[in-house]
Motif scaffolding. Structure first.
Motif, PDB file in Angstrom:
ATOM      1  N   ILE A 190      -2.274   5.740   2.382  1.00 33.93           N
ATOM      2  CA  ILE A 190      -2.841   4.964   1.273  1.00 33.93           C
ATOM      3  C   ILE A 190      -4.293   4.597   1.559  1.00 33.93           C
ATOM      4  O   ILE A 190      -5.158   4.725   0.692  1.00 33.93           O
ATOM      5  CB  ILE A 190      -1.988   3.710   0.998  1.00 33.93           C
ATOM      6  CG1 ILE A 190      -0.622   4.125   0.442  1.00 33.93           C
ATOM      7  CG2 ILE A 190      -2.702   2.759   0.041  1.00 33.93           C
ATOM      8  CD1 ILE A 190       0.388   3.004   0.381  1.00 33.93           C
ATOM      9  N   THR A 191      -4.583   4.151   2.762  1.00 36.80           N
ATOM     10  CA  THR A 191      -5.963   3.775   3.089  1.00 36.80           C
ATOM     11  C   THR A 191      -6.885   4.992   3.063  1.00 36.80           C
ATOM     12  O   THR A 191      -8.041   4.881   2.638  1.00 36.80           O
ATOM     13  CB  THR A 191      -6.073   3.049   4.447  1.00 36.80           C
ATOM     14  OG1 THR A 191      -5.539   3.870   5.478  1.00 36.80           O
ATOM     15  CG2 THR A 191      -5.340   1.732   4.419  1.00 36.80           C
ATOM     16  N   ASP A 192      -6.394   6.159   3.485  1.00 32.56           N
ATOM     17  CA  ASP A 192      -7.192   7.386   3.408  1.00 32.56           C
ATOM     18  C   ASP A 192      -7.493   7.730   1.950  1.00 32.56           C
ATOM     19  O   ASP A 192      -8.613   8.113   1.613  1.00 32.56           O
ATOM     20  CB  ASP A 192      -6.476   8.552   4.083  1.00 32.56           C
ATOM     21  CG  ASP A 192      -6.430   8.413   5.599  1.00 32.56           C
ATOM     22  OD1 ASP A 192      -7.159   7.561   6.154  1.00 32.56           O
ATOM     23  OD2 ASP A 192      -5.651   9.155   6.224  1.00 32.56           O
ATOM     24  N   PHE A 193      -6.494   7.605   1.091  1.00 30.30           N
ATOM     25  CA  PHE A 193      -6.675   7.856  -0.334  1.00 30.30           C
ATOM     26  C   PHE A 193      -7.715   6.901  -0.923  1.00 30.30           C
ATOM     27  O   PHE A 193      -8.613   7.314  -1.648  1.00 30.30           O
ATOM     28  CB  PHE A 193      -5.338   7.703  -1.065  1.00 30.30           C
ATOM     29  CG  PHE A 193      -5.480   7.722  -2.559  1.00 30.30           C
ATOM     30  CD1 PHE A 193      -5.594   8.926  -3.247  1.00 30.30           C
ATOM     31  CD2 PHE A 193      -5.514   6.542  -3.286  1.00 30.30           C
ATOM     32  CE1 PHE A 193      -5.733   8.949  -4.637  1.00 30.30           C
ATOM     33  CE2 PHE A 193      -5.653   6.550  -4.670  1.00 30.30           C
ATOM     34  CZ  PHE A 193      -5.766   7.763  -5.343  1.00 30.30           C
ATOM     35  N   ASP A 198       2.270   1.104  -5.177  1.00 29.57           N
ATOM     36  CA  ASP A 198       2.516   0.381  -6.423  1.00 29.57           C
ATOM     37  C   ASP A 198       2.585  -1.124  -6.181  1.00 29.57           C
ATOM     38  O   ASP A 198       2.024  -1.911  -6.946  1.00 29.57           O
ATOM     39  CB  ASP A 198       3.802   0.873  -7.079  1.00 29.57           C
ATOM     40  CG  ASP A 198       4.021   0.236  -8.436  1.00 29.57           C
ATOM     41  OD1 ASP A 198       3.127   0.333  -9.294  1.00 29.57           O
ATOM     42  OD2 ASP A 198       5.096  -0.367  -8.630  1.00 29.57           O
ATOM     43  N   ARG A 199       3.242  -1.523  -5.127  1.00 26.91           N
ATOM     44  CA  ARG A 199       3.316  -2.961  -4.804  1.00 26.91           C
ATOM     45  C   ARG A 199       1.937  -3.527  -4.511  1.00 26.91           C
ATOM     46  O   ARG A 199       1.584  -4.609  -4.973  1.00 26.91           O
ATOM     47  CB  ARG A 199       4.241  -3.192  -3.618  1.00 26.91           C
ATOM     48  CG  ARG A 199       5.686  -3.057  -3.955  1.00 26.91           C
ATOM     49  CD  ARG A 199       6.530  -3.501  -2.812  1.00 26.91           C
ATOM     50  NE  ARG A 199       7.934  -3.315  -3.119  1.00 26.91           N
ATOM     51  CZ  ARG A 199       8.916  -3.708  -2.335  1.00 26.91           C
ATOM     52  NH1 ARG A 199       8.650  -4.314  -1.190  1.00 26.91           N
ATOM     53  NH2 ARG A 199      10.160  -3.494  -2.674  1.00 26.91           N
ATOM     54  N   LEU A 200       1.172  -2.802  -3.717  1.00 27.74           N
ATOM     55  CA  LEU A 200      -0.172  -3.263  -3.393  1.00 27.74           C
ATOM     56  C   LEU A 200      -1.053  -3.308  -4.636  1.00 27.74           C
ATOM     57  O   LEU A 200      -1.791  -4.268  -4.850  1.00 27.74           O
ATOM     58  CB  LEU A 200      -0.800  -2.351  -2.327  1.00 27.74           C
ATOM     59  CG  LEU A 200      -0.163  -2.407  -0.943  1.00 27.74           C
ATOM     60  CD1 LEU A 200      -0.656  -1.252  -0.096  1.00 27.74           C
ATOM     61  CD2 LEU A 200      -0.436  -3.736  -0.273  1.00 27.74           C
ATOM     62  N   LEU A 201      -0.956  -2.275  -5.457  1.00 25.64           N
ATOM     63  CA  LEU A 201      -1.766  -2.178  -6.663  1.00 25.64           C
ATOM     64  C   LEU A 201      -1.445  -3.290  -7.663  1.00 25.64           C
ATOM     65  O   LEU A 201      -2.327  -3.772  -8.362  1.00 25.64           O
ATOM     66  CB  LEU A 201      -1.544  -0.813  -7.317  1.00 25.64           C
ATOM     67  CG  LEU A 201      -2.563  -0.338  -8.331  1.00 25.64           C
ATOM     68  CD1 LEU A 201      -3.952  -0.288  -7.708  1.00 25.64           C
ATOM     69  CD2 LEU A 201      -2.167   1.026  -8.850  1.00 25.64           C
ATOM     70  N   SER A 202      -0.191  -3.727  -7.692  1.00 24.44           N
ATOM     71  CA  SER A 202       0.200  -4.788  -8.624  1.00 24.44           C
ATOM     72  C   SER A 202      -0.184  -6.177  -8.118  1.00 24.44           C
ATOM     73  O   SER A 202       0.101  -7.172  -8.776  1.00 24.44           O
ATOM     74  CB  SER A 202       1.710  -4.720  -8.891  1.00 24.44           C
ATOM     75  OG  SER A 202       2.429  -5.075  -7.727  1.00 24.44           O
ATOM     76  N   GLY A 203      -0.824  -6.238  -6.951  1.00 20.59           N
ATOM     77  CA  GLY A 203      -1.281  -7.525  -6.423  1.00 20.59           C
ATOM     78  C   GLY A 203      -0.268  -8.226  -5.545  1.00 20.59           C
ATOM     79  O   GLY A 203      -0.481  -9.348  -5.113  1.00 20.59           O
ATOM     80  N   GLU A 204       0.812  -7.551  -5.267  1.00 26.95           N
ATOM     81  CA  GLU A 204       1.873  -8.137  -4.444  1.00 26.95           C
ATOM     82  C   GLU A 204       1.496  -8.057  -2.962  1.00 26.95           C
ATOM     83  O   GLU A 204       0.926  -7.060  -2.508  1.00 26.95           O
ATOM     84  CB  GLU A 204       3.150  -7.321  -4.695  1.00 26.95           C
ATOM     85  CG  GLU A 204       4.406  -7.914  -4.165  1.00 26.95           C
ATOM     86  CD  GLU A 204       5.620  -7.087  -4.554  1.00 26.95           C
ATOM     87  OE1 GLU A 204       6.573  -7.092  -3.762  1.00 26.95           O
ATOM     88  OE2 GLU A 204       5.612  -6.449  -5.617  1.00 26.95           O
TER      89      GLU A 204
END
Length: 68
Positions: free
Chosen positions: A42-45, A11-17
């Motif tokens: 996450i990287t596998d996903f 979620d943090r990565l997806l929000s651009g953080e």
């Protein structure tokens, strides 16, 4: 707990953080090894479901971000 941590990180990565490895580990009381396992999930996903996105490291201090 594991799924929750992975989702929080995603979620943090997806929000651009930008996510600092040290700060995230300290905030959630996890080891750096655990952080890397979560990041790997996450990287596998992303590789399978969103191949145009990937997690990159900003600098050698361990700050990660999602790149599209």
């Amino acid at each position: 707990m594991k799924i929750e941590m992975i989702l929080l990180l995603y979620d943090r990565l997806l929000s651009g953080e930008d996510v600092s490895r040290r700060e995230f580990c300290a905030e959630y009381s996890i080891s750096e090894r655990t952080f890397y396992r979560y990041l790997r999930a996450i990287t596998d996903f992303l590789r399978v479901h969103k191949p145009m996105c990937f997690v990159d490291v900003l600098d050698c201090s361990g700050t990660y971000f999602l790149k599209k």
